[in-house]
Design a protein around this motif. Structure first.
Motif, PDB file in Angstrom:
ATOM      1  N   HIS A   7     -35.371  14.822  66.624  1.00 55.94           N
ATOM      2  CA  HIS A   7     -36.135  13.774  66.019  1.00 55.94           C
ATOM      3  C   HIS A   7     -37.318  14.395  65.213  1.00 55.94           C
ATOM      4  N   LEU A   8     -38.024  15.157  66.081  1.00 50.52           N
ATOM      5  CA  LEU A   8     -39.261  15.817  65.572  1.00 50.52           C
ATOM      6  C   LEU A   8     -38.875  16.813  64.506  1.00 50.52           C
ATOM      7  N   LEU A   9     -37.920  17.552  64.783  1.00 50.65           N
ATOM      8  CA  LEU A   9     -37.566  18.594  63.695  1.00 50.65           C
ATOM      9  C   LEU A   9     -36.931  18.034  62.628  1.00 50.65           C
ATOM     10  N   GLU A  10     -36.369  16.913  62.685  1.00 47.94           N
ATOM     11  CA  GLU A  10     -35.801  16.174  61.383  1.00 47.94           C
ATOM     12  C   GLU A  10     -36.996  15.637  60.539  1.00 47.94           C
ATOM     13  N   GLU A  11     -37.959  15.145  61.068  1.00 47.09           N
ATOM     14  CA  GLU A  11     -39.018  14.560  60.491  1.00 47.09           C
ATOM     15  C   GLU A  11     -39.811  15.695  59.926  1.00 47.09           C
ATOM     16  N   ALA A  12     -39.827  16.706  60.512  1.00 45.15           N
ATOM     17  CA  ALA A  12     -40.889  17.943  60.006  1.00 45.15           C
ATOM     18  C   ALA A  12     -39.988  18.493  58.743  1.00 45.15           C
ATOM     19  N   LEU A  13     -38.842  18.452  58.965  1.00 39.72           N
ATOM     20  CA  LEU A  13     -38.047  19.102  57.782  1.00 39.72           C
ATOM     21  C   LEU A  13     -37.960  18.089  56.483  1.00 39.72           C
ATOM     22  N   SER A  14     -37.893  16.842  56.813  1.00 40.73           N
ATOM     23  CA  SER A  14     -38.200  15.990  55.666  1.00 40.73           C
ATOM     24  C   SER A  14     -39.324  15.850  55.319  1.00 40.73           C
ATOM     25  N   ASP A  15     -40.482  15.993  55.912  1.00 40.19           N
ATOM     26  CA  ASP A  15     -41.899  16.111  55.395  1.00 40.19           C
ATOM     27  C   ASP A  15     -41.993  17.354  54.310  1.00 40.19           C
ATOM     28  N   LEU A  16     -41.159  18.583  54.649  1.00 41.66           N
ATOM     29  CA  LEU A  16     -41.328  19.524  53.796  1.00 41.66           C
ATOM     30  C   LEU A  16     -40.603  19.300  52.372  1.00 41.66           C
ATOM     31  N   HIS A  17     -39.411  18.579  52.412  1.00 40.48           N
ATOM     32  CA  HIS A  17     -38.768  18.042  51.140  1.00 40.48           C
ATOM     33  C   HIS A  17     -39.234  16.720  50.479  1.00 40.48           C
ATOM     34  N   ASP A  18     -40.215  15.888  51.145  1.00 42.39           N
ATOM     35  CA  ASP A  18     -40.728  14.748  50.714  1.00 42.39           C
ATOM     36  C   ASP A  18     -42.062  14.640  51.171  1.00 42.39           C
ATOM     37  N   PRO A  19     -43.164  15.210  50.875  1.00 42.20           N
ATOM     38  CA  PRO A  19     -44.411  15.058  51.524  1.00 42.20           C
ATOM     39  C   PRO A  19     -44.845  13.696  51.146  1.00 42.20           C
ATOM     40  N   GLN A  20     -45.702  12.869  51.841  1.00 37.69           N
ATOM     41  CA  GLN A  20     -46.218  11.578  51.706  1.00 37.69           C
ATOM     42  C   GLN A  20     -47.622  11.621  51.247  1.00 37.69           C
ATOM     43  N   ASN A  67     -38.325  31.073  56.633  1.00 35.58           N
ATOM     44  CA  ASN A  67     -39.601  30.957  57.188  1.00 35.58           C
ATOM     45  C   ASN A  67     -39.845  31.479  58.394  1.00 35.58           C
ATOM     46  N   LEU A  68     -39.155  31.502  59.551  1.00 41.17           N
ATOM     47  CA  LEU A  68     -39.539  31.868  60.751  1.00 41.17           C
ATOM     48  C   LEU A  68     -39.404  33.513  60.748  1.00 41.17           C
ATOM     49  N   THR A 109     -24.814  26.463  57.190  1.00 35.71           N
ATOM     50  CA  THR A 109     -24.106  25.336  56.657  1.00 35.71           C
ATOM     51  C   THR A 109     -24.961  24.434  55.724  1.00 35.71           C
ATOM     52  N   GLU A 110     -26.359  24.536  55.864  1.00 36.44           N
ATOM     53  CA  GLU A 110     -27.160  23.862  54.765  1.00 36.44           C
ATOM     54  C   GLU A 110     -28.258  24.769  54.417  1.00 36.44           C
ATOM     55  N   GLN A 111     -28.796  24.323  53.309  1.00 34.48           N
ATOM     56  CA  GLN A 111     -29.878  25.171  52.593  1.00 34.48           C
ATOM     57  C   GLN A 111     -31.014  25.144  53.534  1.00 34.48           C
ATOM     58  N   GLU A 112     -31.347  23.836  54.111  1.00 34.69           N
ATOM     59  CA  GLU A 112     -32.456  23.599  54.992  1.00 34.69           C
ATOM     60  C   GLU A 112     -32.177  24.746  56.145  1.00 34.69           C
ATOM     61  N   GLU A 113     -31.214  24.959  56.530  1.00 37.83           N
ATOM     62  CA  GLU A 113     -31.011  25.936  57.801  1.00 37.83           C
ATOM     63  C   GLU A 113     -31.647  27.254  57.387  1.00 37.83           C
TER      64      GLU A 113
END
Length: 54
Positions: A41-54, A21-22, A11-15
């Motif tokens: 919430h940890l999974l969402e944070e990790a996926l978010s970091d992949l697209h927008d590293p700080q 990757n797996l 359903t999503e490109q992230e998926e």
């Protein structure tokens, strides 16, 4: 030995990216995603970091 992947609908490109990757061993050898143990919430944070590293 390269792991084989079955075709499936996502359903999503992230998926799709996470699945690739797996399968490709990006996170280590034989790493799997066990949904019953994932803190979402940890999974969402990790996926978010992949697209927008700080």
């Amino acid at each position: 030995m390269k792991l084989q992947s079955a075709d499936f609908d996502v359903t999503e490109q992230e998926e799709a990216d996470l699945h690739e990757n797996l399968v490709e061993g990006e996170f280590g050898h034989n790493v799997r995603l066990e949904q019953e143990r994932v803190r979402y919430h940890l999974l969402e944070e990790a996926l978010s970091d992949l697209h927008d590293p700080q």
